[in-house]
Design an enzyme around this catalytic site. Structure first.
Site, PDB file in Angstrom:
ATOM      1  CE  LYS A  30      22.475   5.005  14.472  1.00 20.31           C
ATOM      2  NZ  LYS A  30      21.885   6.284  14.121  1.00 20.31           N
TER       3      LYS A  30
HETATM    4  N1  PMP Z   1      16.421   8.717  15.360  1.00 17.00           N
HETATM    5  C1  PMP Z   1      17.426   8.841  14.472  1.00 17.00           C
HETATM    6  C2  PMP Z   1      17.089   9.097  13.038  1.00 17.00           C
HETATM    7  C3  PMP Z   1      18.751   8.737  14.898  1.00 17.00           C
HETATM    8  O1  PMP Z   1      19.752   8.875  14.028  1.00 17.00           O
HETATM    9  C4  PMP Z   1      19.020   8.515  16.272  1.00 17.00           C
HETATM   10  C5  PMP Z   1      20.438   8.414  16.738  1.00 17.00           C
HETATM   11  N2  PMP Z   1      20.910   7.098  16.645  1.00 17.00           N
HETATM   12  C6  PMP Z   1      17.941   8.391  17.153  1.00 17.00           C
HETATM   13  C7  PMP Z   1      16.657   8.492  16.655  1.00 17.00           C
HETATM   14  C8  PMP Z   1      18.170   8.121  18.602  1.00 17.00           C
HETATM   15  O2  PMP Z   1      18.633   6.821  18.788  1.00 17.00           O
HETATM   16  P1  PMP Z   1      19.592   6.423  20.009  1.00 17.00           P
HETATM   17  O3  PMP Z   1      18.957   6.969  21.229  1.00 17.00           O
HETATM   18  O4  PMP Z   1      19.599   4.943  19.975  1.00 17.00           O
HETATM   19  O5  PMP Z   1      20.900   7.036  19.738  1.00 17.00           O
END
Ligand code: PMP
Length: 292
Positions: A161
């Protein structure tokens, strides 16, 4: 009149910053830092429900893994990050809100190489009720397919991330908004359906759930939660490569993410979907689960 939000650097409160609780407005960085110039920066997005961070451990661990994938180490254990996060949530009296941990390389070297750079960590928390509007949650979002594609994992550390991976998300989101849509759906480098700009995507086809394999984009914590939730209810969930043409044989679509929670999608360009019973039931179940 347009609703002008309060800027994020001009608010009251406290931010946990490299081991100290500092007044919100004093949580600053120097302009010459590696995170800003070369994108050596990773972050998390967490949600607070009734004063408790949902899936906190998973998020703290993912922050560390995201940094490792960029070749640097967060100088705190996941357990310590959990503790500091809880402290900052409490200090700001956040009951239903959002948490943003961020880790970046500092200013010791200002070049591609960053071997001597110190790693900095900050955690902010604020009250924040909803990402998409109530209207979108009822009627479904209007999405358009972005011209930008999620990169091949040989091109970028796609499981991290990492801030740098959001460059194409902002471009996609802006292009979608300029064209009158609420968000964009991105394909991957091969042309398969990948995800939205900040959330994963699920398709319901004849009572089964189909979702792209997360082999070149973030395997969201919410995504995994929903897969487990659906399977526990006896719903078939298939993770596979999905071509965009399949949207023609899809009845319901929804997005998942910490911020997006479960948000139904009403259309993707000319493909139309219903906000159906399966999506509604999962939304209700998820809303209940996060508050337990
Ligand atoms: N894809 C992207 C590009 C994101 O920014 C997020 C948000 N964090 C997600 C998917 C979903 O991830 P999560 O469920 O862990 O928040």
């Amino acid at each position: 009149m347009a609703n002008v939000p309060v800027p994020f650097d001009d608010r009251d409160g406290w931010i946990w910053y490299n081991g100290n609780m500092v007044p919100w407005r004093d949580a600053k960085v120097h302009v010459l830092n590696h995170g800003l110039h070369y994108a050596s920066c990773v972050f998390e997005g967490e949600r607070v429900y009734n004063g408790k961070v949902f899936k906190l451990q998973e998020h703290s661990e993912r922050l560390r893994v995201s940094a490792e994938l960029l070749g640097f180490e967060v100088p705190y254990s996941a357990k310590q990050l959990d503790e500091y996060t809880n402290e900052v949530v409490k200090k700001n009296n956040v009951v239903n809100g959002y948490v943003r941990p961020v880790a970046w390389r500092g200013s010791e070297m200002m070049a591609i190489s960053a071997r001597k750079n110190k790693v900095h960590v900050a955690i902010a928390a604020w009250e924040w009720p909803s990402y998409f509007s109530k209207d979108a949650k009822e009627k479904g979002l209007r999405l358009t397919i972005s011209k930008w594609r999620r990169p091949d994992p040989q091109t970028a550390p796609t499981a991290s991330k990492a801030a740098g991976l959001y460059m194409i998300c902002t471009l996609s989101k802006h292009a979608a908004e300029d064209a009158g849509f609420e968000d964009a759906m991105m394909l991957d480098w091969r042309g398969y359906i990948a995800e939205a700009t900040g959330a994963n995507i699920f398709l319901i086809q004849n009572g089964e759930i189909h979702t792209p394999k997360p082999d070149c984009f973030l395997d969201g914590i919410t995504r995994r939660t929903i897969i487990d939730l659906a399977r526990a209810q006896g719903i078939t969930v298939i993770e596979r490569h999905i071509k965009p043409e399949e949207l023609a044989q899809t009845q319901e679509v929804f997005l998942t993410g910490t911020a997006a929670e479960i948000t139904p999608v009403g259309s993707i360009d000319n493909y139309k979907f219903v906000v159906g019973n399966m999506t509604k039931k999962l939304m209700e179940d998820y809303a209940e689960m996060v508050r337990k």
